[in-house]
Design a protein around this motif. Structure first.
Motif, mmCIF file in Angstrom:
data_model
loop_
_atom_site.group_PDB
_atom_site.id
_atom_site.type_symbol
_atom_site.label_atom_id
_atom_site.label_comp_id
_atom_site.label_asym_id
_atom_site.label_seq_id
_atom_site.Cartn_x
_atom_site.Cartn_y
_atom_site.Cartn_z
ATOM 1 N N ALA A 27 29.143 109.465 10.576
ATOM 2 C CA ALA A 27 28.868 110.620 9.721
ATOM 3 C C ALA A 27 27.472 111.179 9.985
ATOM 4 O O ALA A 27 27.272 112.403 10.016
ATOM 5 N N GLN A 30 27.597 113.042 13.218
ATOM 6 C CA GLN A 30 28.297 114.317 13.007
ATOM 7 C C GLN A 30 27.359 115.340 12.377
ATOM 8 O O GLN A 30 27.333 116.517 12.798
ATOM 9 N N ALA A 31 26.571 114.921 11.386
ATOM 10 C CA ALA A 31 25.636 115.843 10.741
ATOM 11 C C ALA A 31 24.568 116.317 11.723
ATOM 12 O O ALA A 31 24.259 117.512 11.795
ATOM 13 N N HIS A 258 30.843 109.453 2.913
ATOM 14 C CA HIS A 258 31.466 110.467 2.054
ATOM 15 C C HIS A 258 30.437 111.514 1.637
ATOM 16 O O HIS A 258 30.705 112.725 1.699
ATOM 17 N N ARG A 261 29.429 113.945 4.470
ATOM 18 C CA ARG A 261 30.497 114.906 4.813
ATOM 19 C C ARG A 261 30.741 115.892 3.682
ATOM 20 O O ARG A 261 31.017 117.073 3.935
ATOM 21 N N TRP A 262 30.602 115.434 2.449
ATOM 22 C CA TRP A 262 30.736 116.355 1.321
ATOM 23 C C TRP A 262 29.616 117.396 1.354
ATOM 24 O O TRP A 262 29.850 118.585 1.152
ATOM 25 N N GLU A 265 30.041 120.253 3.720
ATOM 26 C CA GLU A 265 31.058 121.242 3.345
ATOM 27 C C GLU A 265 30.560 122.260 2.356
ATOM 28 O O GLU A 265 31.239 123.267 2.083
#
Length: 267
Positions: A27, A30-31, A258, A261-262, A265
């Motif tokens: 994660a 990814q960020a 979590h 990723r939240w 978004e």
């Protein structure tokens, strides 16, 4: 959109076993691939922040010692540091030493332990990076004075009935906080993770309303209150949850992955 995410370490980035999961690393990657800065904001030492940042794949700056230091992970340099006033440092140490309390004494760029704390922490705090960086002294007060070291932070744990909290709270120029439900931390007045995270964001030209922060404990509150997107861990204290815009799962169930990723978004 979110351009920076700050992560607390214990109870947040680290799982209950003190590890960073592969899902969390994915994660973070990814960020960062999306152009988002990801940094640690921790009560721990500069040395440990650099090590965990490297393991997690975070960016090169960290907020350490509960906001008392902004550090460069690559060099270990203190880009900015706030120390406890010299006129109260000795009194604070006198109040804390010789009470069978596990003490971590952060003195400028050094970590100093008394023999009791070194022996106890070797069992309860199994992090080699910390112990390899620490100096053990029979008389920490004399050691700091001999080496002309400031007192930056005291972390106390293990023997709660012996904590001199009332006496410490009466000293001027310092503040008490905690990183869990059984420790205490003494830092310079006005020092917190929120203020130092704001400085870090300023260095990168990122407005605080485009920052997110993830935490679980009392010393994370100022950080959560400073940013536009505060996120609490499911294992967080009630005050942290009350300050949050979103509550992630706990640190045993990929809460940080979590949360990241939240946050990504959010518009």
């Amino acid at each position: 959109m979110i351009r920076l995410i700050a992560l607390d370490l214990d109870g947040t980035l680290l799982d209950p076993a003190g590890q960073i999961t592969d899902e969390t690393k994915a994660a973070i990657a990814q960020a960062r691939q999306a152009g988002i800065k990801v940094v640690l904001s921790t009560g721990r030492s500069v040395q440990e922040a650099a090590d965990f940042s490297a393991q997690a794949g975070c960016d090169n700056l960290s907020v350490c010692l509960g906001g008392a230091v902004l550090s460069d992970n690559a060099t270990g340099a203190h880009l900015r540091r706030w120390d406890i006033p010299a006129d109260v440092s000795r009194k604070a140490l006198e109040l804390c030493l010789n009470r069978d309390i596990e003490l971590m004494i952060f003195a400028g760029e050094q970590i100093v332990l008394d023999p009791f704390s070194q022996q106890s922490l070797s069992k309860t705090f199994p992090y080699p990076v910390f112990h390899n960086a620490a100096v053990v002294s029979e008389d920490p007060i004399a050691y700091l004075e001999e080496h002309d070291l400031p007192l930056t932070k005291i972390h106390g744990d293990w023997n709660r009935p012996a904590y001199p909290l009332e006496e410490l709270s009466q000293l001027h120029g310092v503040e008490l906080t905690s990183s869990n439900d059984h420790d205490f931390e003494l830092v310079p007045a006005g020092v917190n993770k929120g203020r130092t995270l704001a400085l870090l964001a300023l260095l990168w030209g990122i407005p605080l309303d485009q920052c997110a922060a993830v935490g679980d404990s009392e010393n994370d509150l100022a950080m959560l209150q400073a940013v536009g997107t505060p996120i609490a861990m499911g294992n967080g204290c009630e005050a942290v949850k009350a300050a949050a815009r979103h509550i992630a799962p706990d640190n045993a169930h990929e809460g940080v992955a979590h949360a990241i990723r939240w946050a990504m978004e959010q518009p």
